[in-house]
Design a protein around this motif. Structure first.
Motif, short mmCIF file in Angstrom:
data_model
loop_
_atom_site.label_atom_id
_atom_site.label_comp_id
_atom_site.label_asym_id
_atom_site.label_seq_id
_atom_site.Cartn_x
_atom_site.Cartn_y
_atom_site.Cartn_z
N LEU A 107 0.21 14.08 -42.36
CA LEU A 107 0.49 13.09 -43.39
C LEU A 107 0.72 11.71 -42.76
N LYS A 108 1.26 11.72 -41.55
CA LYS A 108 1.44 10.45 -40.84
C LYS A 108 0.15 9.99 -40.19
N THR A 109 -0.57 10.93 -39.54
CA THR A 109 -1.79 10.52 -38.84
C THR A 109 -2.85 10.01 -39.81
N VAL A 110 -2.92 10.60 -41.00
CA VAL A 110 -3.95 10.15 -41.94
C VAL A 110 -3.63 8.74 -42.45
N ASP B 130 -19.91 30.35 -41.02
CA ASP B 130 -18.54 30.10 -40.60
C ASP B 130 -18.39 28.63 -40.18
N ALA B 131 -17.39 27.95 -40.74
CA ALA B 131 -17.21 26.52 -40.48
C ALA B 131 -15.83 26.19 -39.93
N VAL B 132 -15.18 27.18 -39.34
CA VAL B 132 -13.82 26.96 -38.83
C VAL B 132 -13.81 25.87 -37.76
N GLN B 133 -14.78 25.89 -36.85
CA GLN B 133 -14.80 24.89 -35.79
C GLN B 133 -15.02 23.49 -36.35
N GLU B 134 -15.89 23.38 -37.33
CA GLU B 134 -16.16 22.08 -37.94
C GLU B 134 -14.94 21.58 -38.72
N ASP B 135 -14.22 22.51 -39.35
CA ASP B 135 -12.97 22.17 -40.04
C ASP B 135 -11.98 21.58 -39.04
N LEU B 136 -11.85 22.25 -37.91
CA LEU B 136 -10.95 21.78 -36.85
C LEU B 136 -11.36 20.38 -36.38
N LEU B 137 -12.64 20.17 -36.13
CA LEU B 137 -13.10 18.89 -35.60
C LEU B 137 -12.88 17.75 -36.60
N PHE B 138 -12.97 18.04 -37.90
CA PHE B 138 -12.71 17.02 -38.92
C PHE B 138 -11.27 16.53 -38.81
N HIS B 139 -10.33 17.46 -38.74
CA HIS B 139 -8.92 17.08 -38.68
C HIS B 139 -8.57 16.42 -37.34
N LEU B 140 -9.18 16.87 -36.27
CA LEU B 140 -8.92 16.25 -34.97
C LEU B 140 -9.52 14.85 -34.90
N MET C 21 0.52 12.08 -30.99
CA MET C 21 0.21 12.86 -32.18
C MET C 21 -1.10 13.62 -32.01
N ASN C 22 -2.08 12.94 -31.40
CA ASN C 22 -3.37 13.56 -31.18
C ASN C 22 -3.24 14.79 -30.28
N GLU C 23 -2.46 14.69 -29.23
CA GLU C 23 -2.27 15.80 -28.30
C GLU C 23 -1.59 16.99 -28.99
N ILE C 24 -0.58 16.70 -29.81
CA ILE C 24 0.12 17.77 -30.52
C ILE C 24 -0.83 18.46 -31.50
N MET C 25 -1.64 17.68 -32.19
CA MET C 25 -2.60 18.25 -33.13
C MET C 25 -3.58 19.16 -32.43
N ILE C 26 -4.06 18.73 -31.27
CA ILE C 26 -4.98 19.55 -30.49
C ILE C 26 -4.34 20.88 -30.13
N GLY C 27 -3.03 20.85 -29.88
CA GLY C 27 -2.32 22.06 -29.47
C GLY C 27 -2.06 23.06 -30.58
N ILE C 28 -1.80 22.57 -31.80
CA ILE C 28 -1.35 23.49 -32.85
C ILE C 28 -2.39 23.79 -33.93
N THR C 29 -3.35 22.91 -34.13
CA THR C 29 -4.27 23.09 -35.25
C THR C 29 -5.20 24.30 -35.14
N PRO C 30 -5.80 24.58 -33.97
CA PRO C 30 -6.74 25.70 -33.89
C PRO C 30 -6.17 27.02 -34.38
N GLN C 31 -4.95 27.36 -33.96
CA GLN C 31 -4.37 28.65 -34.34
C GLN C 31 -4.09 28.71 -35.84
N ILE C 32 -3.68 27.60 -36.43
CA ILE C 32 -3.42 27.58 -37.88
C ILE C 32 -4.69 27.88 -38.67
N ILE C 33 -5.77 27.21 -38.31
CA ILE C 33 -7.03 27.40 -39.03
C ILE C 33 -7.53 28.83 -38.88
N VAL C 34 -7.46 29.36 -37.66
CA VAL C 34 -7.92 30.73 -37.41
C VAL C 34 -7.08 31.73 -38.18
N ASP C 35 -5.77 31.57 -38.17
CA ASP C 35 -4.88 32.50 -38.86
C ASP C 35 -5.06 32.42 -40.37
#
Length: 236
Positions: free
Chosen positions: A115-118, A149-159, A170-184
């Protein structure tokens, strides 16, 4: 390596080893075997000393670096940060008390960050940033329309949005936590594959708000995009 993307058993095993290593490295510092500014022994030496794999040593060192207790200097090695023993002991105690982040805590962190990064992206985005976000948007849409399957593209959009914020941390933290959220989310949400049209529309609206440099609208669109994710988080 991100230990959050390993299996639950692998996470628990590595976390246990890493916590023990962090405590042992901390003991070397507090017992004056290592002083602030001293170079840390090589991974191989620490692995042999503590009877663990070099991989485990590497994870422990990376974790201590992320908290600023150790500092890595390219082509020089890893050094003990110049902070006081009392502060260091308190930080290590906090590190050792932390558990493995669960899905809900990762989601809450991601929502607060995005919400802050956007908003920042809407204010700061360059033409290059906009092109990067648009490229990820189109790649994600193409995969979904092709029923792929578009999980990787979803991730790249948010990154891409996080990068456009201009905030490296903020960018580094997003890189660290976003992949697992999308996959789960895809793994456990039974309706995931029925949401393609909704995700395309929401991503498009977020992009358009950033393109128009409207931070209020960008934040609103991102909140709407997270509605299902947060509802799922609350009932999971």
């Amino acid at each position: 390596m991100n230990i959050n993307v390993l299996s639950k058993n692998e996470n628990q095993e590595i976390t246990s080893i890493v916590k023990k290593l962090i405590s042992q490295i901390s003991d070397l510092i507090t017992s004056k075997h290592l002083e602030p500014g001293d170079k840390l022994p090589a991974e191989r030496v620490l692995a042999e000393k503590f009877g663990v794999s070099r991989r485990s040593v590497r994870v422990a060192i990376l974790k201590l670096e992320s908290y600023g207790i150790l500092i890595s200097m390219p082509q020089s090695g890893t050094f003990v940060a110049n902070i006081g023993t009392i502060a260091m002991n308190g930080m290590v105690e906090d590190i050792l008390s932390l558990g493995i982040p669960n899905f809900k805590s990762l989601v809450e962190t991601r929502i607060l960050l995005e919400l802050k990064t956007v908003r920042l992206a809407a204010n700061r985005r360059t033409d290059a940033d906009l092109n990067r976000i648009n490229k990820a948007l189109n790649a994600h849409k193409a995969k979904l329309l092709a029923k792929e399957d578009a999980v990787q593209e979803d991730l790249l959009f948010h990154l891409a949005i996080a990068k456009a914020s201009g905030n490296v941390t903020m960018n580094e933290i997003m890189i660290g936590i976003t992949p697992q959220i999308i996959v789960d989310f895809k793994k456990y949400h039974k309706d995931y594959d029925t949401l393609d049209e909704l995700r395309i529309r929401e991503h498009t609206e977020i992009y358009e708000a950033i393109e128009d440099q409207d931070p209020d609208l960008a934040e609103k669109r991102m909140k709407e995009h997270f509605k299902l994710l947060y509802e799922y988080c609350d009932v999971s």
